[in-house]
Design a protein around this motif. Sequence first.
Motif, short mmCIF file in Angstrom:
data_model
loop_
_atom_site.label_atom_id
_atom_site.label_comp_id
_atom_site.label_asym_id
_atom_site.label_seq_id
_atom_site.Cartn_x
_atom_site.Cartn_y
_atom_site.Cartn_z
N LYS A 56 17.61 30.14 30.03
CA LYS A 56 18.51 29.38 29.16
C LYS A 56 17.84 28.08 28.72
N CYS A 102 21.53 42.07 39.08
CA CYS A 102 20.95 42.53 37.81
C CYS A 102 21.22 41.59 36.63
N LEU A 103 20.26 41.54 35.73
CA LEU A 103 20.45 40.93 34.43
C LEU A 103 20.37 42.04 33.39
N ARG A 125 22.12 38.46 29.70
CA ARG A 125 23.48 38.58 30.24
C ARG A 125 23.45 38.74 31.76
N ASP A 126 24.22 37.88 32.41
CA ASP A 126 24.33 37.96 33.87
C ASP A 126 25.26 39.10 34.26
N ARG A 127 24.75 40.09 34.94
CA ARG A 127 25.60 41.17 35.48
C ARG A 127 25.44 41.21 37.00
N SER A 128 24.97 40.08 37.59
CA SER A 128 24.54 40.10 38.98
C SER A 128 25.68 40.23 39.98
N ARG A 129 26.92 39.98 39.51
CA ARG A 129 28.04 40.11 40.44
C ARG A 129 28.92 41.32 40.12
N PRO A 189 18.47 36.17 40.52
CA PRO A 189 18.84 36.40 39.10
C PRO A 189 19.44 35.16 38.43
N LEU A 190 20.24 34.39 39.17
CA LEU A 190 20.89 33.25 38.53
C LEU A 190 19.90 32.14 38.19
N LEU A 225 18.18 33.33 35.13
CA LEU A 225 19.10 33.17 33.99
C LEU A 225 19.08 31.73 33.48
N GLU A 226 19.16 30.78 34.42
CA GLU A 226 19.16 29.35 34.06
C GLU A 226 17.83 28.93 33.46
#
Length: 346
Positions: free
Chosen positions: A305, A323-324, A312-316, A297-298, A301-302
Amino acid sequence: MKVNLDSWVRENIKRLKPYSSARNEYSGSGVIYLDANENPYNNPYNRYPDPMHNRLRDALSEMKGVDKNQVFLGNGSDEGIDLLIRIFCEPKSDNIVSMEPTYGMYKVCADINDVEYRAVKLTSGFQLDLIGFGKAIDPKTKLVFLCSPNNPTGNTLNPEDIKKLLEKFPGPVVLDEAYIDFSNQQSFLNELDTYPNLVVLQTFSKAWGLAGIRFGMVYAQKEIVELLYKVKYPYNLNTVTQDLAFEFMSKKKEKDNWVEMILKEKKRLESKIEKLPMVEKNYPTNANFLMVKITEPLAVLEYLKEKKIIVRDRSRVSLCEGCLRITVGSRKENDALLNALNERKA
Ligand SMILES: *Cc1c(COP(=O)(O)O)cnc(C)c1O
């Protein structure tokens, strides 16, 4: 039926003699106002706004079928969250109980007010763990916060569970319905007279497309609404917001139209996103966003971007690992997202 609020409200708030503004003391119209040290020029912005939001509360009362004195208006529903904590919770001593994961502002407001925040993890199906709530609630618990449809999981809570909590916990139970317009579930607004401890939050920030003017609602029994008006800043809703909110309230059809378009786009977006190899699971939501479990996911996300697409990062976040959270945009915006994701796969 009424809640006996006496044992729930902080002593200093009960004793508080609120600030009385000029417009509190005289609110008629068509007179010469020489009582508020206003400038006579630059009409209408020279005048202080109505501190009791009468015009808007009348309109909402009619639109929502609730009593006017069951309506409080705030600078976003976030103001309501903060005021409720300040009215009911003694710093360093009382606590509030909420669910996890959920909207971050309940904890932030609790932290700012030095009120202990107790989070009860949702079940694996993102539903309320009522036994867990039973264990977390103690005599120092002054408020319970629930969110349905929930952010970030997007699902609605089982209404029967919400009712059980309303029956079990005698203090105020706050139900945040920020996304209710996108949901196929009934609002709890028409339960206000059945459950005197029910407090419902709604907002104009999402379905109504007015996040920029900061306009949110707290619906509750009259006594709680009176406390909110007692504690708020005298002029918490400025004239521009009050005027624009009133103007847009007559455009309910447009709002309904937007909701329909967003829900249609959501379906399309989901069907395409579910086919992407990087997508492990797309959780069903009752809101204007998707929650998607993604491999790496990260990195995604990058990557997005760099393409100037922000999700929105909700992965942690607990139960949302990997999850995103993706807001449903316009068709064009969603296509840009889908194109970017498709390109990455290639
Ligand atoms: C977006 C959101 C709100 C809205 O807050 P406002 O202050 O009214 O903009 C409230 N609750 C939840 C759960 C949200 O996601």
